[in-house]
Design a protein around this motif. Structure first.
Motif, PDB file in Angstrom:
ATOM      1  N   GLY A 258       4.172   5.832   2.162  1.00 30.06           N
ATOM      2  CA  GLY A 258       3.454   7.553   2.091  1.00 30.06           C
ATOM      3  C   GLY A 258       3.975   8.139   1.051  1.00 30.06           C
ATOM      4  O   GLY A 258       4.473   9.749   1.086  1.00 30.06           O
ATOM      5  N   ARG A 259       4.096   7.574  -0.203  1.00 33.11           N
ATOM      6  CA  ARG A 259       3.838   8.186  -1.308  1.00 33.11           C
ATOM      7  C   ARG A 259       3.863   7.142  -2.776  1.00 33.11           C
ATOM      8  O   ARG A 259       3.569   5.863  -2.166  1.00 33.11           O
TER       9      ARG A 259
ATOM     10  N   VAL B  82      -3.170   6.663   9.911  1.00 36.94           N
ATOM     11  CA  VAL B  82      -3.723   6.362   7.719  1.00 36.94           C
ATOM     12  C   VAL B  82      -5.543   5.369   7.888  1.00 36.94           C
ATOM     13  O   VAL B  82      -5.588   6.081   6.445  1.00 36.94           O
TER      14      VAL B  82
ATOM     15  N   SER C 239       0.857  -1.349   0.019  1.00 37.60           N
ATOM     16  CA  SER C 239       0.272   0.145  -0.303  1.00 37.60           C
ATOM     17  C   SER C 239       0.903   1.169   0.601  1.00 37.60           C
ATOM     18  O   SER C 239       1.730   1.531   1.179  1.00 37.60           O
ATOM     19  N   ASP C 240       0.665   1.864  -0.441  1.00 35.93           N
ATOM     20  CA  ASP C 240       0.664   3.545  -1.177  1.00 35.93           C
ATOM     21  C   ASP C 240       1.158   4.035   0.411  1.00 35.93           C
ATOM     22  O   ASP C 240       2.134   5.088   0.461  1.00 35.93           O
ATOM     23  N   TYR C 241       0.010   4.144   0.545  1.00 39.80           N
ATOM     24  CA  TYR C 241      -0.267   4.752   1.700  1.00 39.80           C
ATOM     25  C   TYR C 241       0.164   4.714   3.007  1.00 39.80           C
ATOM     26  O   TYR C 241       0.040   5.383   4.317  1.00 39.80           O
ATOM     27  N   LEU C 242       0.608   3.598   3.246  1.00 37.44           N
ATOM     28  CA  LEU C 242       2.019   3.234   4.168  1.00 37.44           C
ATOM     29  C   LEU C 242       2.998   3.192   3.737  1.00 37.44           C
ATOM     30  O   LEU C 242       3.669   4.131   5.384  1.00 37.44           O
TER      31      LEU C 242
ATOM     32  N   LEU D 115       6.202  13.424  -3.348  1.00 38.22           N
ATOM     33  CA  LEU D 115       6.001  13.431  -2.079  1.00 38.22           C
ATOM     34  C   LEU D 115       7.673  12.725  -1.689  1.00 38.22           C
ATOM     35  O   LEU D 115       7.950  11.903  -2.418  1.00 38.22           O
TER      36      LEU D 115
ATOM     37  N   PHE E 181      -2.386   8.687  -3.578  1.00 39.59           N
ATOM     38  CA  PHE E 181      -2.616   9.576  -4.181  1.00 39.59           C
ATOM     39  C   PHE E 181      -2.988  10.786  -4.539  1.00 39.59           C
ATOM     40  O   PHE E 181      -3.451  12.062  -4.346  1.00 39.59           O
TER      41      PHE E 181
ATOM     42  N   MET F 282      -7.170   5.868   0.361  1.00 40.14           N
ATOM     43  CA  MET F 282      -6.306   4.953   0.738  1.00 40.14           C
ATOM     44  C   MET F 282      -7.161   3.379   0.262  1.00 40.14           C
ATOM     45  O   MET F 282      -8.478   3.128   0.845  1.00 40.14           O
TER      46      MET F 282
END
Lengths: 351, 388
Positions: A61-62, A123, A56-59, B128, B58, B63
């Protein structure tokens, strides 16, 4: 549904799951695990027919965080490869379907997640309905607590029973050197009523990898392959208000489609990050007291986001490899309060 | 037992625009899915599984949006998979869905890809900071411009070729009611006079940012027999990936792209793609990628791709039309762009492409790529069922 080809998990590897891995990039965390499963089978990257990963990109952070992990795989010369933005259990599902088409005979599946760099409770609020729910920032523990309270109100469990689930899981994890929490862990204070810290999973970083192989290839690569007799996954409505949180119809349906109810199982690896969710899943999957549930310790002992579901498949398969199980189910979940669930039935040939 | 043949029996797109403020993300995807169901004359109940793709989460700030979108896509009680392979994702998503049919896991699958870029800011999403890594800080155009320059130097292509592609694709888009950019007053001079963004890439040679979704209904032989309109049959499909950065990488013509095309042609029994393929929907976000991919995909010898473009072969009335729909240069909801290529190829062989239809198109290629020319996905569809 009987799959058109016999496909098995022939190797499984996982990291030690840790609260924090500041000194490692995701690729550095992943690479030893990739090498472990390749070494176990004697395969090289270039021998693998298909590669699929989950993260997961959200973990991270990019955006596009999985591209660097692919570099770590050693994708040269170019490989047949794909990625799901889901738990690695679904990457395994995609790889399984690829093998069913006959276009590949082996697959490498991996997943990883680092929860330590951010606040995973915050998150995860970002996966809720972005217009009506996410702006309220209801966190994952609070949502799980709603589910736990619903179960208590329905008379399906009580707090001592939940504490018992936690204690049993972490006692089992004492035999699992990769676990983050094991042994006698205090049930702790309330985090969000009725859930105490002991009812909740540890927050941690980790990675896992699996190798799949079809037919005779599986027999060549593994002494006792864990055959995937069926695998299915189902999703439920997103809004908690339209779901019965004391039940998991999607787990039951997935299990039925995977053939789980055709014969008894001896082992169940359940992806239940909260004690209360094990109560829901035991009922939905019709697991009796004679089934060894989460002998690895389960997600209450180690819950690396995006890998914890794949680890359930790997742990169940490893028990079959070792001759400790003949028929096991493995379960993975995604989304708030068990919204999406995957069930696989694994079997070893009679020895 | 061989693979089950896969047919495309329904295709739906939204009108692609800069900002769809009238619908939520759920409303956007449902619109495309309903259009595909209508085309196939099927209902939600006929769909066995949903495979959804989009580029980074993003880009909308949500998510794993498939969780929230399960209801809007009629997926409750069904399997739902979420694919993410960077810019190639729209194509990869369709291929994952096709595997469910080919492997006889499901009979009828809805596959959909989307991007609603107006919900957030894609440049922010791509900027980012990355621990342990040198930031590129150049945007996509800045990353690709040096590779275009390398192509020009390597082949001796005159610097006018890029503007020809943009001029062609923007004119083709005028014939496609779903295309984002409809520049009715476009001229070659206007393209050439547009500001230089990343030398040699000019403003009018770059893709827009779009909101949009694309959906397809894939089904087996039984499903195809019930199709009210001619199906498009899948003759080959493949994905290939290579590392973003390594010493052996050829950024002008990546090996993964060559291997992917070769695999698709092998599956489809194509030995001379230039002669045997009637139309191509190619992922061209910057105009120079048309001649570059013509070579990478085997339509032209190395160094010769620009000559095909310059001589008009890739025009709508040329003998190898490329991007009949207007392409990514006219419409770019990033996560959907690859699936639009796949869907437009299918529309051509179904004879359903409207004003941008190529007469007698029997075989068409859909192509997508992503990352730093790292991920490739392609399929070849035909008007006739596959023979093997």
């Amino acid at each position: 549904m009987r799959p058109v080809r016999d496909i098995a998990i022939v190797a499984f590897g996982q990291t030690d799951h840790l609260r924090s891995t500041d000194e490692l990039s995701e690729v550095e965390m992943l690479m030893p695990v990739l090498h472990e499963v390749l070494a176990a089978t004697g395969l090289k990257t270039s021998d693998i027919g298909f590669t699929c990963s989950g993260s997961s990109d959200y973990l991270a952070g990019r955006a596009f965080s999985f591209t660097m992990a692919l570099d770590g795989v050693g994708a040269w010369p170019p490989i047949s490869e794909s990625h799901v933005e889901m738990d690695g259990a679904w990457a395994l599902y995609e790889a399984w379907t690829k093998l069913l088409t006959g276009e590949a005979d082996t697959a490498l599946v991996y997943s990883y997640g680092k929860s330590s760099p951010g606040s995973v409770r915050d998150v995860l609020t970002r996966q809720l309905d972005p217009y009506y729910v996410a702006p309220l920032w209801p966190d994952s523990v609070a949502l799980a607590a709603l589910q736990a309270q619903a179960l208590i109100d329905a008379g399906d469990t009580d707090e001592p029973a939940l504490a018992g689930v936690a204690a049993r899981s972490r006692e089992s994890a004492a035999a699992n050197s990769h676990a983050q929490l094991s042994g006698s862990v205090p049930q702790g204070d309330y985090l969000v009523r009725p859930l105490r810290t002991g009812d909740c999973p540890p927050i941690g970083d980790g990675a896992a990898a699996v190798i799949l192989a079809a037919g005779d290839r599986a027999r060549e690569l593994c002494e006792r392959p864990a055959w995937i007799r069926g695998i299915d996954h189902r999703i439920e409505a997103h809004s908690l208000g339209v779901r019965d949180l004391t039940d998991s119809p999607s787990s039951r349906l997935a299990a039925e489609r995977a053939g789980a109810f055709e014969r008894p199982v001896d082992t169940a690896e359940l992806h239940a990050p909260f004690t209360s969710q094990e109560v829901v899943l035991r009922k939905a999957l019709k697991l009796g007291d004679d089934v060894a549930v989460n002998p690895s310790g389960g997600a209450l002992a180690a819950n690396p986001m995006m890998a914890a579901g794949l680890i359930r498949l790997g742990e169940a398969a490893a028990r079959i490899h070792r001759g400790e199980s003949d028929r096991a189910i493995a379960h993975a979940t995604s989304g708030p309060c068990l919204q999406q669930n995957l069930v696989a039935v694994l079997e070893g040939e009679p020895s | 037992m061989g693979k089950e043949p896969v047919a495309v029996v329904g295709i739906g797109q939204t009108k692609h625009v800069a900002a769809r403020r009238d619908v939520s993300i759920a409303g956007l995807v449902r619109e495309a899915a309903q259009a595909a169901l209508k085309d196939a004359e099927l209902t939600w109940a006929d769909v066995d599984a949903v495979v959804i793709g989009k580029a980074p989460d993003f880009f909308e700030g949500v998510m794993m949006p498939e969780l929230y979108l399960a209801d809007a896509l009629g997926a409750v009680g069904k399997p739902m998979l979420r694919v993410h392979t960077a810019g190639s994702v729209g194509g990869s998503t369709a291929l994952v869905a096709s595997n469910l049919v080919a492997g006889r896991v499901h009979g009828t699958v809805l596959t959909l890809a989307f991007e609603k870029q107006s919900e957030s800011n894609a440049m922010w999403g791509l900027s980012l900071p990355i621990p342990f890594q040198q930031p590129l800080l150049a945007g996509a155009g800045g990353f690709f411009a040096p590779h275009v320059r390398a192509y020009m130097r390597r082949t001796g292509a005159p610097d006018t070729v890029g503007s020809l592609v943009a001029y062609k694709d923007r004119r083709n888009a005028l014939k496609n009611p779903f295309a984002h950019l409809h520049e009715h007053d476009i001229t070659l001079e206007k393209v050439q006079a547009s500001p230089m963004l990343w030398d040699p890439i000019r403003y009018s040679e770059t893709c827009p940012s779009s909101d949009g979704a694309c959906a397809m209904i894939l089904t087996d032989r039984t499903g195809a027999a019930r199709s009210p309109r001619p199906p498009a049959w899948m003759h080959g499909g493949a994905m290939r990936s290579e590392p973003t950065l390594h010493a052996g990488k050829d950024f002008v013509s990546p090996q993964a792209g060559k291997d992917c095309a070769a695999d698709v042609y092998r599956q489809a029994g194509v030995t001379d793609p230039r002669r045997e393929i009637d139309a191509v929907e190619m992922y061209v976000p910057f105009s120079w990628y048309e001649p570059m991919w013509l070579e990478n995909l085997g339509f032209a010898e190395e160094g010769e791709g620009w000559k095909l473009t310059e001589s008009g072969v890739t025009e709508l009335d040329g003998d190898l039309p490329v991007n009949m729909s207007g392409g990514v240069l006219s419409t770019n909801p990033i996560g959907a762009s690859g699936m639009i290529r796949f869907a437009e190829a299918a529309l051509q062989v179904r004879g359903q492409a409207g004003e941008h239809q190529i007469d007698g198109a029997r075989r068409a290629l859909g192509h997508a790529y992503g990352g730093g020319s790292q991920f490739f996905s392609m399929w070849l569809v035909g008007a006739e069922p596959p023979t093997t």
